[in-house]
Design a protein around this motif. Sequence first.
Motif, short mmCIF file in Angstrom:
data_model
loop_
_atom_site.label_atom_id
_atom_site.label_comp_id
_atom_site.label_asym_id
_atom_site.label_seq_id
_atom_site.Cartn_x
_atom_site.Cartn_y
_atom_site.Cartn_z
N PRO A 491 26.43 -114.04 79.39
CA PRO A 491 27.21 -113.26 80.37
C PRO A 491 27.48 -111.85 79.83
O PRO A 491 28.34 -111.64 78.98
CB PRO A 491 28.51 -114.07 80.51
CG PRO A 491 28.64 -114.81 79.21
CD PRO A 491 27.25 -115.06 78.71
N LEU A 492 26.73 -110.88 80.35
CA LEU A 492 26.80 -109.52 79.80
C LEU A 492 28.13 -108.85 80.08
O LEU A 492 28.54 -107.96 79.32
CB LEU A 492 25.65 -108.68 80.35
CG LEU A 492 24.24 -109.16 79.98
CD1 LEU A 492 23.21 -108.14 80.42
CD2 LEU A 492 24.12 -109.41 78.48
N ASP A 493 28.85 -109.25 81.15
CA ASP A 493 30.16 -108.65 81.39
C ASP A 493 31.15 -109.08 80.32
O ASP A 493 31.93 -108.27 79.80
CB ASP A 493 30.65 -109.00 82.78
CG ASP A 493 30.76 -110.51 83.01
OD1 ASP A 493 30.06 -111.28 82.29
OD2 ASP A 493 31.52 -110.93 83.89
N ARG A 494 31.12 -110.35 79.96
CA ARG A 494 32.02 -110.84 78.90
C ARG A 494 31.60 -110.28 77.53
O ARG A 494 32.44 -110.04 76.66
CB ARG A 494 32.03 -112.36 78.89
CG ARG A 494 32.62 -112.95 80.17
CD ARG A 494 32.51 -114.47 80.23
NE ARG A 494 33.09 -114.97 81.47
CZ ARG A 494 34.35 -115.36 81.62
NH1 ARG A 494 35.17 -115.31 80.59
NH2 ARG A 494 34.78 -115.80 82.78
N LEU A 495 30.29 -110.10 77.35
CA LEU A 495 29.82 -109.48 76.12
C LEU A 495 30.31 -108.04 76.01
O LEU A 495 30.67 -107.58 74.92
CB LEU A 495 28.29 -109.53 76.07
CG LEU A 495 27.63 -109.05 74.78
CD1 LEU A 495 27.97 -109.99 73.63
CD2 LEU A 495 26.13 -108.94 74.95
N ALA A 496 30.36 -107.33 77.14
CA ALA A 496 30.88 -105.96 77.13
C ALA A 496 32.36 -105.93 76.75
O ALA A 496 32.82 -104.99 76.10
CB ALA A 496 30.68 -105.33 78.51
N CYS A 497 33.11 -106.98 77.14
CA CYS A 497 34.51 -107.09 76.70
C CYS A 497 34.58 -107.23 75.19
O CYS A 497 35.45 -106.64 74.53
CB CYS A 497 35.18 -108.28 77.37
SG CYS A 497 35.38 -108.14 79.16
#
Length: 645
Positions: A491-497
């Motif tokens: 999940p790239l959005d959670r990775l960005a977090c």
Amino acid sequence: MAAGAWSTVRPPLSEWILDVVASMKYTQMTPVQAASIPLFLSHKDVVAEAVTGSGKTLAFVIPILEILRRREVALKKHELGAVIVCPTRELAEQTCVVLQHFLDAQPDNTAPHAHVGPVQLVVGGLKVSPAEDYRLFRENGPDILVGTPGRMEELLKKPGVRTNELDVLVMDEADRLLDLGFVEPIRALLAYLPKQRRTGLFSATMTEALTELVRVGLRNPVRVVVKVESKAKGSATRKDIRMPATLHNFYHVSRPENKLAQLLRLLRREAQDGSHKAIVYFATCAQVNYVFSLLSQHTKKHPHDTKGLQFFSLHGKQTTKRRHATFQAFAHAHTDARDTDRAGAADAQCTVLLCTDVAARGLDLPDVDVVIQYDPPNDPKVFSHRCGRTARAGRIGRAIVLLHEGREEGYVEYLQVKQVPLRPMRYILPTLAYGDEPAMDDDARALERSLRETVRSDRALYELGMRAFVSYVRAYSKHEVNYIFRLADLPLDRLACQFALLNLPRMPEVARWRERNDNDASLFDDAMPDLRTFAYADQRREAQRIAALAREDAAPAPAPRATSAKKQEGAWSEQKRRKEARDVRRQKKERKRRWLQEQASAPAPASPSDASDEEDWAAEERAVKKMKQGKLEPEAFDAEFFSAM
């Protein structure tokens, strides 16, 4: 790990060598030392495969010194007695320091033929050219060379470097030498050395390429394999484990957005428990740069988040000078901490080295208490080498690998098959207690917001973060265990977090992820900053940025090309002219076809006009060929043939 006293070695070791070993507080030999040293001293070639941290360096340093000391005829000034080849500069420097420690302890009354001469370090990247290596060799006449393959070969091929009396060749971390592409330099190096020598290959793992090197470079070698034997509970079978017996291996699972918070909690817990040194491994150099810079700046504003921690960074893209300085600073940090009172352990400083696999093997970093693998290694063989930076020489150590929740948990079973058992470590709560991961870790979210504010304060951090994210995603997509580490499941959005990014970068992987998750609610607030006003904290860089913006604004708008319309019109005209010429030829062909049909139905002598048409057609065909070859201008072609239309 104990395999007998040093005094039991046969033939016996020199007293001054035993004194140096005793000063190092090594009262007992390790298994690899007990097996390799007598074999070397009895004129055997040795291939030693032993777990990392098992004392391989002394297993070849002591025999080299004993062999050279026992020579009947002393080596002349430019004759070599031993060559030690290492894969990296840091490992070569470390080996050279160990040798020098022994050489400095030689008694003054040693007979000339029993005195071991100096050691010379031969590596690149230290502002010492090959010519300087050769000059030092001619001046000092060393008996032992320690270095990397390329620079070693450069020196050995120089005139006056005599190897005909060489007794010992050692290749340390031999499999790593081959992994780094040193096959050809090693083959060339072997050609300069006499075949009647003793050769030792030392490594933590044995590969097929290494087996081939054994066949080429050794004569009937004795293989020494040292493993850790473990018996599972309730099982009568024993398993060989490629890890030190004093190493405790754990795995820790969390959601991607909580991973950085968990790293800081782990390190703070280790500092409170009295750990003085920790190593954290990342997948890429860009990650090390970013996390080190981010935490360094964040600590100035929010010291509580990193209380008790001091950070260093080390990766392969740093200059040799900086890598050397970082290595020395980390290696000598807290040298006296082991002898101090632990009453103030809660306030003790823990020195943390953030690094890539450049520090994964071969290096002896003293007194490392814990190793944390923030990113599992791309090459599974590196896993044990990373863990081996702790629990060295019989000391107790801990190694923890951090995994994302979901598919990555299958890595535990994968390592179990590779005979690397791991124990679970529960989630660390904000209070530094252990428990279950909450549905929403508010403390981790608060840390993320705080880190993003730190990023907003410096454009340089923003740029480093974007590079780190891109490099991690690219490295993840190329992971060797790709059935576990699948980019499509990340999940790239959670990775960005986790990276505390302000916005997701523009890259194909992100675009594909957006298509797959178009309607899904995202945890990440993707807010693109205004890059015209986003300033660098460094005043010099900010001044350069403002000046570049001013030049860009002052520059006149690029005028449309004056010739573009003309060229377009010319191209259109040429296309139209060619179409008209094709139509003319088609009409003439049609007239000729009808004429031939008429001639076939009513044969008659050709009239002068018909002969003229035939000649005109042939002339036009010849003219078209000339025009294609550039021998006739289109205007001349039109003037000659279009005028008849």
